[in-house]
Design an enzyme around this catalytic site. Structure first.
Site, mmCIF file in Angstrom:
data_model
loop_
_atom_site.group_PDB
_atom_site.id
_atom_site.type_symbol
_atom_site.label_atom_id
_atom_site.label_comp_id
_atom_site.label_asym_id
_atom_site.label_seq_id
_atom_site.Cartn_x
_atom_site.Cartn_y
_atom_site.Cartn_z
ATOM 1 N N HIS A 66 0.803 -1.231 0.000
ATOM 2 C CA HIS A 66 0.000 0.000 0.000
ATOM 3 C C HIS A 66 0.832 1.276 0.000
ATOM 4 C CE1 HIS A 66 -2.976 -3.036 1.007
ATOM 5 N NE2 HIS A 66 -3.846 -2.211 0.464
ATOM 6 N N CYS A 117 -14.080 -4.293 2.227
ATOM 7 C CA CYS A 117 -13.011 -4.440 1.236
ATOM 8 C C CYS A 117 -11.753 -4.868 1.971
ATOM 9 C CB CYS A 117 -12.677 -3.105 0.590
ATOM 10 S SG CYS A 117 -14.023 -2.389 -0.325
ATOM 11 N N LYS A 132 -7.661 3.868 9.741
ATOM 12 C CA LYS A 132 -7.143 3.180 8.553
ATOM 13 C C LYS A 132 -6.057 4.020 7.874
ATOM 14 C CE LYS A 132 -9.013 -0.165 7.014
ATOM 15 N NZ LYS A 132 -8.805 -1.608 7.306
ATOM 16 N N GLU A 190 -4.727 -2.869 -6.902
ATOM 17 C CA GLU A 190 -5.163 -4.241 -6.696
ATOM 18 C C GLU A 190 -6.064 -4.715 -7.817
ATOM 19 O OE1 GLU A 190 -6.913 -3.366 -2.836
ATOM 20 O OE2 GLU A 190 -8.873 -3.055 -3.738
ATOM 21 N N GLU A 242 -3.774 2.390 -3.120
ATOM 22 C CA GLU A 242 -4.260 1.058 -3.468
ATOM 23 C C GLU A 242 -3.832 0.719 -4.884
ATOM 24 O OE1 GLU A 242 -5.532 -1.318 -1.982
ATOM 25 O OE2 GLU A 242 -6.730 -0.604 -0.286
ATOM 26 N N ARG A 296 -15.388 3.823 6.941
ATOM 27 C CA ARG A 296 -14.088 3.285 7.354
ATOM 28 C C ARG A 296 -13.604 3.964 8.640
ATOM 29 N NH1 ARG A 296 -11.169 0.549 3.502
ATOM 30 N NH2 ARG A 296 -9.166 1.513 3.966
#
Ligand SMILES: *[C@@H]1O[C@H](CO)[C@@H](O)[C@H](O)[C@H]1NC(C)=O
Ligand SMILES: *[C@@H]1O[C@H](CO)[C@@H](O)[C@H](O)[C@H]1NC(C)=O
Length: 224
Positions: free
Chosen positions: A97, A143, A131, A205, A203, A127
């Site tokens: 990340h 997620c 985080k 992915e 991110e 969230r």
């Protein structure tokens, strides 16, 4: 702490960009701008991703401001993949990340779960402020990433990813694992997703999209 909210998904365009109207405490929020999954067709993004096989060097990044739980999660091992979602190795959640690594092409496998109730409302979560990526943002139900373990690496019918989803639904939202079994989850498609959260974290992915509808979820008491 995450917060759960039921919302009506009014429209999903064929590009997958979601227009979401979210009614929190009587006010309507257009959540489209904070919706985490900006859907890019899986194949279209290929040319932008360079294959990376060499070791990735870590810059000095301080995690002093993060809580203990988040720091612990950063050492979990994610599944590194190439542009075609073939596994090529493992690296820590932290390395996966960091924008400095993402810029070099580091890509990992992930999932996004969408849980709908009997009224076809989508369960959203806000969230946690703790985080590293997108703190405080509203997003779809859950997620996260499958881990580099035998059970979650298994690719047949995306079973490893569905097991990971079951694990994270309990960890993040407190949904007992018996209430969200992998066989209830429908694997729809994969998207290639890349986004910066801030100057340091981001991110990158290939994201397995999992849908499920739960008629009853007594365990879950969303704030709205
Ligand atoms: C949002 O919720 C309030 C209070 O429950 C309600 O009066 C209003 O009609 C709702 N708005 C929309 C667009 O659903
Ligand atoms: C991914 O698949 C495409 C199409 O089959 C191929 O051209 C490309 O070389 C593959 N990439 C890797 C990293 O294997």
């Amino acid at each position: 702490m995450v917060r759960a909210v039921w919302a009506v998904l009014r429209m999903v365009s064929c590009q997958g960009a979601a227009a979401l109207n979210l009614n929190v405490s009587g006010s309507v929020i257009d959540a489209a701008s904070s919706f985490r999954s900006v859907h890019v067709p899986f194949r279209a993004a290929h040319s932008k991703v360079r294959h990376l096989s060499s070791a990735v060097r870590m810059p000095e990044i301080t995690t002093d401001h993060l809580d203990k739980k988040q720091v612990q999660l950063l050492s979990e091992m994610c599944i590194l993949i190439d542009e075609n979602d073939s596994k090529i190795g493992a690296d820590s959640k932290k390395n996966c990340h960091l924008n400095s690594n993402i810029d070099k092409g580091l890509l990992h496998r992930a999932f996004s779960v969408f849980i709908f109730n009997s009224e076809e409302k989508l369960l959203l979560q806000q969230r946690s402020d703790a985080k590293i990526t997108f703190p405080g943002c509203f997003t779809n139900t859950c997620c996260s990433h499958p881990l580099h373990t035998d059970s979650e690496l298994e690719e047949k019918e995306a079973i490893g990813v569905r097991r990971a989803a079951q694990r994270r639904l309990e960890a993040e939202l407190g949904i007992p694992m018996a209430q969200v079994t992998p066989d209830e989850m429908t694997y729809l498609t994969r998207i290639h997703y890349k986004a910066q959260s801030d100057g340091v974290w981001g991110e990158h992915e290939i994201d397995y999209i999992l849908f499920m509808q739960k008629v009853e979820m007594a365990c879950l008491i969303p704030t709205m």
